[in-house]
Design an enzyme around this catalytic site. Structure first.
Site, PDB file in Angstrom:
ATOM      1  N   ARG A  88       0.829  -1.208   0.000  1.00 36.09           N
ATOM      2  CA  ARG A  88       0.000   0.000   0.000  1.00 36.09           C
ATOM      3  C   ARG A  88       0.861   1.255   0.000  1.00 36.09           C
ATOM      4  NH1 ARG A  88      -5.155  -1.313   3.967  1.00 36.09           N
ATOM      5  NH2 ARG A  88      -6.396  -2.283   2.321  1.00 36.09           N
ATOM      6  N   GLY A 100      -5.444  -9.021   0.917  1.00 41.27           N
ATOM      7  CA  GLY A 100      -4.098  -8.980   1.483  1.00 41.27           C
ATOM      8  C   GLY A 100      -3.397 -10.327   1.443  1.00 41.27           C
TER       9      GLY A 100
HETATM   10  P1  ADP Z   1      -7.647 -12.221   1.373  1.00 40.85           P
HETATM   11  O1  ADP Z   1      -6.850 -11.534   2.460  1.00 40.85           O
HETATM   12  O2  ADP Z   1      -6.823 -12.577   0.185  1.00 40.85           O
HETATM   13  O3  ADP Z   1      -8.908 -11.487   1.053  1.00 40.85           O
HETATM   14  P2  ADP Z   1      -9.016 -13.879   3.265  1.00 40.85           P
HETATM   15  O4  ADP Z   1      -8.571 -12.957   4.345  1.00 40.85           O
HETATM   16  O5  ADP Z   1     -10.434 -13.899   2.893  1.00 40.85           O
HETATM   17  O6  ADP Z   1      -8.123 -13.642   1.970  1.00 40.85           O
HETATM   18  O7  ADP Z   1      -8.627 -15.365   3.673  1.00 40.85           O
HETATM   19  C1  ADP Z   1      -7.320 -15.749   3.983  1.00 40.85           C
HETATM   20  C2  ADP Z   1      -7.292 -16.780   5.047  1.00 40.85           C
HETATM   21  O8  ADP Z   1      -8.093 -17.900   4.710  1.00 40.85           O
HETATM   22  C3  ADP Z   1      -5.896 -17.342   5.252  1.00 40.85           C
HETATM   23  O9  ADP Z   1      -5.466 -17.011   6.553  1.00 40.85           O
HETATM   24  C4  ADP Z   1      -6.042 -18.824   5.057  1.00 40.85           C
HETATM   25  O10 ADP Z   1      -5.287 -19.582   5.986  1.00 40.85           O
HETATM   26  C5  ADP Z   1      -7.511 -19.030   5.292  1.00 40.85           C
HETATM   27  N1  ADP Z   1      -7.985 -20.262   4.666  1.00 40.85           N
HETATM   28  C6  ADP Z   1      -7.917 -20.605   3.391  1.00 40.85           C
HETATM   29  N2  ADP Z   1      -8.397 -21.857   3.191  1.00 40.85           N
HETATM   30  C7  ADP Z   1      -8.784 -22.317   4.395  1.00 40.85           C
HETATM   31  C8  ADP Z   1      -9.345 -23.556   4.859  1.00 40.85           C
HETATM   32  N3  ADP Z   1      -9.604 -24.558   4.027  1.00 40.85           N
HETATM   33  N4  ADP Z   1      -9.586 -23.668   6.183  1.00 40.85           N
HETATM   34  C9  ADP Z   1      -9.305 -22.663   7.022  1.00 40.85           C
HETATM   35  N5  ADP Z   1      -8.785 -21.475   6.650  1.00 40.85           N
HETATM   36  C10 ADP Z   1      -8.515 -21.316   5.344  1.00 40.85           C
HETATM   37 MG    MG Z   2      -7.160 -11.413   4.611  1.00 38.90          MG
END
Ligand code: ADP
Ligand code: MG
Length: 448
Positions: free
Chosen positions: A60, A377
């Site tokens: 950012r 993020g």
């Molecule tokens: P972004 O920051 O890209 O928007 P999110 O914050 O929505 O993504 O999600 C990220 C989190 O989702 C990560 O910490 C990851 O560990 C978790 N995650 C992904 N797949 C799973 C799963 N199958 N079970 C539990 N947590 C998960």
């Molecule tokens: Mg996130």
């Protein structure tokens, strides 16, 4: 009480005749600002992750540099304002902006002093001493309760630091706060280059995507993504689901997911989204196999199983190889990709296979000419770990703001800026925070 902006300095006026300047935002941008000799109050989004007093991911901060450089090169001085975290109107030492200033100083190769407080005599002095080509960063604006309340007096104090206001904080544009909306009602206001490029990239996705258009949604939870999923179903040809999000959809389609993360309260929403997809002929790709682990920790036992028979006492933590192949096949003809949320618990390398494979695939697609936009993020962090972030068409720094924009909601911080071509003197009507928030949060009117 109304804050009266300083008169425009002698000889300063619109640089390029702005009546028809093309901007995706439709707003007055810094292309229309002659910043020479002006003191610019520049709202940036330096809400960056910190660990041990160091910035972990400075995306950012780097994204704000084009606007900062453009204004400095134009001969402006800059008073930067940002929030960091949620100090809730109190001073929290761990949420001071100095680490962000240090990162910015490193990239700009110049000094970036911070003030001890966003307000106060010391800050007034530091601002008044600024010369053209210099900048400083105000301390975290959320140390003051007036920020999130969009308090008019707090906004007026901030506005007193600038001759003009530029909002480049796309990540905070969905908030009607003093430093985003309040000040825009008090100073001649403009949109910065980051805000412009974010809005352009995201509106291109919504308005004229090259087809087929695929959305890939992963991450932990469906809550917070329901509205964007509903909006995307009306736009995309293919929806790929992964991560904990997919688990909730698996439950919605009749599978049991054992101890995997899923949200029982979201199952109905997921069902509705699946129904909507079926009605509109949108293909939804749910995992057919997955990596299941005894515990969601490093070094635990794990194996690949079909999602038809997920074991009751295991956690699904990643897509399996068949699902990854299915994603690869489905994305073959796709010309536009929007990706938000990792496909597994990628922080643990053994459970990051699908996320890494998708990152590589997304990079290949972008190199082959597809438009690939990545938001979130954690998703961007995954790309950076693989050194693939630079290959994408656009990385959205917005988080919540990107999601709200994709939902089709108006962003108050953008809405408040006068339209492109408006004369310098044009100030928007001062909107009260609650009115703006109400407007932004109001559900879309149903056509009767
Ligand atoms: P972004 O920051 O890209 O928007 P999110 O914050 O929505 O993504 O999600 C990220 C989190 O989702 C990560 O910490 C990851 O560990 C978790 N995650 C992904 N797949 C799973 C799963 N199958 N079970 C539990 N947590 C998960
Ligand atoms: Mg996130």
């Amino acid at each position: 009480m109304r804050f009266v902006p300083r008169p425009r300095p002698e000889g300063i006026g619109p640089r390029r005749i702005a009546t028809s300047f093309e901007s995706a935002t439709g707003k007055r941008t810094i292309h229309e600002l002659d910043a020479r000799g002006q003191r610019v109050l520049l709202r940036v989004d330096f809400n960056v992750p910190l660990s041990d007093g160091k910035v972990v991911d400075d995306s950012r901060i780097r994204a704000s540099i084009p606007t900062i450089k453009a204004l400095l090169e134009d001969g402006a001085s800059i008073v930067l304002a940002s929030h960091l975290g949620r100090p809730d109107g109190k001073v929290v030492d761990g949420l001071r902006l100095r680490p962000a200033a240090e990162r910015l100083a490193h990239h700009l190769k110049m000094m970036v002093p911070t003030t001890g407080d966003a307000l106060g005599v010391g800050t007034d002095d530091a601002v008044n001493r600024l010369r053209p080509g210099e900048l400083l960063l105000l301390e975290n604006v959320r140390f003051h309760v007036g920020e999130e309340k969009n308090d008019p007096a707090f906004a007026a104090r901030l506005a007193s630091y600038g001759d003009v206001f530029v909002n480049d904080a796309f990540g905070t544009a969905h908030r009607a706060h003093a430093s985003t909306v309040g000040v825009a009602g008090l100073l001649p206001s403009y949109v910065g280059l980051l805000m412009e490029s974010e809005v352009e990239a995201l509106s291109n996705l919504l308005d004229k995507p090259a087809r087929p258009f695929a959305a890939i949604v992963g991450g932990g939870k469906v809550s917070g993504k329901v509205a964007v999923l509903e909006a995307l179903i009306k736009k995309v040809d293919l929806l790929v689901l992964g991560g904990g999000v997919a688990n909730t959809f698996l439950v919605a389609s009749g599978r049991s997911v054992g101890k995997s993360l899923y949200e029982s309260k979201m199952v109905e929403h997921a069902r509705r989204i699946l129904k909507l997809a079926a009605e509109r002929g949108v293909k939804v790709l749910l995992p057919v196999d997955g990596v299941v682990a005894k515990e969601v920790t490093r070094g635990t036992e794990f194996k690949v199983v079909s999602t038809e028979k997920l074991p009751a006492s295991w956690h699904m933590v990643d897509l399996g190889p068949d699902s990854i192949n299915a994603v690869r096949d489905a994305l073959g003809p796709v010309k536009t990709i929007l990706w938000n949320g990792p496909l597994g618990v990628f922080e643990i390398p053994a459970f990051g296979t699908a996320t890494r494979e998708l990152a590589k695939l997304a990079a290949e697609k972008a190199e082959a000419g597809a438009t690939v936009v990545v938001g979130g993020g954690d998703s961007i962090a995954a790309l950076q770990q693989l050194n693939l972030a630079g290959k994408m068409t656009h990385l959205s720094t917005g988080g919540g703001a990107s999601l709200e924009f994709l939902e089709g909601r108006e962003l108050p911080g953008l809405a408040v800026i006068p339209t492109s071509g408006s004369p310098y003197e044009t100030l928007p009507i001062i909107w009260h925070a609650s009115a703006v928030e109400k407007k932004a949060k109001a559900p879309a009117k149903k056509s009767s």
